[in-house]
Design a protein around this motif. Sequence first.
Motif, mmCIF file in Angstrom:
data_model
loop_
_atom_site.group_PDB
_atom_site.id
_atom_site.type_symbol
_atom_site.label_atom_id
_atom_site.label_comp_id
_atom_site.label_asym_id
_atom_site.label_seq_id
_atom_site.Cartn_x
_atom_site.Cartn_y
_atom_site.Cartn_z
ATOM 1 N N LEU A 6 103.339 36.458 -8.708
ATOM 2 C CA LEU A 6 104.153 36.216 -7.432
ATOM 3 C C LEU A 6 103.450 36.665 -6.098
ATOM 4 N N ALA A 7 102.806 35.827 -5.477
ATOM 5 C CA ALA A 7 101.786 36.318 -4.516
ATOM 6 C C ALA A 7 102.282 35.622 -3.105
ATOM 7 N N GLY A 8 103.513 35.296 -2.794
ATOM 8 C CA GLY A 8 103.916 34.438 -1.726
ATOM 9 C C GLY A 8 104.786 35.126 -0.622
ATOM 10 N N GLY A 9 105.162 36.427 -0.897
ATOM 11 C CA GLY A 9 105.913 37.194 -0.057
ATOM 12 C C GLY A 9 105.303 37.400 1.439
ATOM 13 N N LEU A 10 106.245 37.975 2.250
ATOM 14 C CA LEU A 10 105.569 38.247 3.639
ATOM 15 C C LEU A 10 105.141 39.617 3.791
ATOM 16 N N GLY A 11 105.679 40.435 2.836
ATOM 17 C CA GLY A 11 104.884 41.729 2.877
ATOM 18 C C GLY A 11 105.297 42.526 4.095
ATOM 19 N N THR A 12 106.503 42.489 4.618
ATOM 20 C CA THR A 12 106.708 43.260 5.939
ATOM 21 C C THR A 12 106.583 44.568 5.756
ATOM 22 N N ARG A 13 106.925 45.320 4.896
ATOM 23 C CA ARG A 13 106.747 46.530 4.783
ATOM 24 C C ARG A 13 105.261 47.307 5.012
ATOM 25 N N LEU A 14 104.351 46.337 4.903
ATOM 26 C CA LEU A 14 103.007 46.738 5.107
ATOM 27 C C LEU A 14 102.369 45.876 6.100
ATOM 28 N N LEU A 97 96.195 27.560 -8.586
ATOM 29 C CA LEU A 97 96.880 28.239 -7.148
ATOM 30 C C LEU A 97 97.932 27.227 -6.756
ATOM 31 N N ILE A 98 99.127 27.366 -6.668
ATOM 32 C CA ILE A 98 100.100 26.629 -6.407
ATOM 33 C C ILE A 98 101.032 26.834 -5.091
ATOM 34 N N ASP A 99 101.000 26.070 -4.181
ATOM 35 C CA ASP A 99 101.972 26.503 -2.931
ATOM 36 C C ASP A 99 103.426 26.278 -3.317
ATOM 37 N N THR A 100 104.210 27.319 -3.291
ATOM 38 C CA THR A 100 105.689 27.225 -3.356
ATOM 39 C C THR A 100 106.559 27.548 -2.336
ATOM 40 N N GLY A 101 106.092 27.547 -1.276
ATOM 41 C CA GLY A 101 106.633 27.302 -0.061
ATOM 42 C C GLY A 101 106.826 28.954 0.841
ATOM 43 N N LEU A 102 106.942 28.741 2.052
ATOM 44 C CA LEU A 102 106.852 30.134 2.960
ATOM 45 C C LEU A 102 107.993 30.781 2.628
ATOM 46 N N HIS A 103 109.047 30.414 2.702
ATOM 47 C CA HIS A 103 110.595 31.171 2.357
ATOM 48 C C HIS A 103 111.084 30.949 1.260
ATOM 49 N N THR A 104 110.409 30.390 0.202
ATOM 50 C CA THR A 104 110.888 30.373 -1.149
ATOM 51 C C THR A 104 111.202 31.868 -1.633
ATOM 52 N N ASN A 105 112.444 32.043 -2.343
ATOM 53 C CA ASN A 105 112.545 33.000 -2.878
ATOM 54 C C ASN A 105 111.926 33.594 -4.240
ATOM 55 N N THR A 106 111.858 34.666 -4.723
ATOM 56 C CA THR A 106 111.199 34.967 -6.093
ATOM 57 C C THR A 106 111.223 34.103 -7.190
ATOM 58 N N GLY A 107 112.700 33.940 -7.384
ATOM 59 C CA GLY A 107 113.168 33.053 -8.562
ATOM 60 C C GLY A 107 112.975 31.703 -8.370
ATOM 61 N N ARG A 109 110.278 30.664 -6.651
ATOM 62 C CA ARG A 109 108.717 30.496 -6.788
ATOM 63 C C ARG A 109 108.799 30.007 -8.492
ATOM 64 N N LEU A 110 109.072 30.990 -8.886
ATOM 65 C CA LEU A 110 109.132 30.798 -10.525
ATOM 66 C C LEU A 110 109.562 29.376 -10.907
ATOM 67 N N GLU A 111 110.545 28.816 -10.493
ATOM 68 C CA GLU A 111 111.112 27.729 -11.019
ATOM 69 C C GLU A 111 110.238 26.454 -10.389
ATOM 70 N N LYS A 112 109.543 26.662 -9.327
ATOM 71 C CA LYS A 112 108.474 25.365 -8.861
ATOM 72 C C LYS A 112 107.427 25.455 -9.862
ATOM 73 N N LEU A 113 106.806 26.710 -10.449
ATOM 74 C CA LEU A 113 105.950 26.620 -11.458
ATOM 75 C C LEU A 113 106.076 26.181 -12.947
ATOM 76 N N PHE A 114 107.504 26.400 -13.160
ATOM 77 C CA PHE A 114 108.008 26.057 -14.436
ATOM 78 C C PHE A 114 107.579 24.802 -15.131
ATOM 79 N N ASP A 115 107.799 23.578 -14.785
ATOM 80 C CA ASP A 115 107.344 22.448 -15.481
ATOM 81 C C ASP A 115 105.789 22.304 -15.518
ATOM 82 N N ARG A 116 105.038 22.943 -14.746
ATOM 83 C CA ARG A 116 103.714 22.832 -14.920
ATOM 84 C C ARG A 116 102.898 23.768 -16.069
ATOM 85 N N MET A 117 103.970 24.820 -16.522
ATOM 86 C CA MET A 117 103.179 25.658 -17.488
ATOM 87 C C MET A 117 103.320 25.202 -18.969
#
Length: 257
Positions: A6-14, A97-107, A109-117
Motif C-alpha cells: 500500500l503506497a498511495g497515502g498522503l503521508g501527512t505526518r511526514l 504498478l496500479i493506480d488506485t486513486g488519490l483519495h481511496t482508502n486502504t481497504g 486500494r486492496l479491493e481495486k487490485l483484487f481481481d487482477r491478482m
Amino acid sequence: MDVVLLAGGLGTRLSEQTEVRPKPMVEIGGRPILWHIMKLYAQHDFKDFWIALGYKGSMIKQYFLNYYQLGGDLSIDLKDGNVEIARPQTEDWRVHLIDTGLHTNTGGRLEKLFDRMPGDTFMLTYGDGVANVDLTALLDFHKNNDALVTLTAVRPTARFGSLDFDGDLITRFSEKSQVREGWINGGYMVMDRGVSEYFNGPDTNLEKGILEKLAADGKLAVFKHDGFWQCMDTQREVSLLNEMWLEGDPPWKVWHD
C-alpha cells in the motif's frame, strides 16, 4: 506468491518529506524505504509485487521505469544517442504498478487490485515500515490456522527511555527500550481471497472496515514478532533509520549485497 504494498497515502505526518515525494520514496541510505521492504520479501523468495499507487504515484512509476538504466554505469554516444549499460543492478522481481486513486482508502486500494491478482493467498504490508520478520514462518503459520487474515503483531521501541524506582533510587534505567507490554499492528499480513467479503467500496478502511470485523468474526490470527520493527512516520524516525543504516548492519537488512 503475490505481495501487495500500500503506497498511495498522503503521508501527512511526514510533511517535511512528502510535500515533494510519496512517503514510500523517502530514502534510507540512498534507497527508498519501499525498496528496503521489497528486498525483505525477495529474500524469502516472494518477488511478485503489486503496488497500490495514489499520491504522487508517477514518481514510483518513474523509479521502476529507470531502475535498470540508472542501476549501472552508462556510456553514451552523443553522435547517435546509443547507450551502453555496464554493471546494471537488476532484481529478479516482477512489479505491477496500479493506480488506485488519490483519495481511496486502504481497504479500497486492496479491493481495486483484487481481481487482477491470480492467487488464493497473498501477502500485504504498508509502504512505511521496516522489520526483520521471518516471512516464511509467517506464511507457514497462516497456512496452519483457519483465519482469513494473519497479522504480524510487534512491540515497538519506546519513544523515551523508561525507569524503575525503589523509593528515591532508580533501580533500572533503559534508554528507549522495546516496550515490555502491549502489542500493535506491525503490518506484514497474509490474506486469503475470502477477505473480499469485507470489501465495501473505495472508502473501505483496512483497519476499521476489514480487520476489526475479521477479529469480531474470529477470522483474524496473530503472528507475534519479537524482533526488530520500526515505522517511519516522522522526520525523527527517518533520521533514526538512516543512522542505523550508516552505522552498518541495520537489523532489517537480512539480504546479502
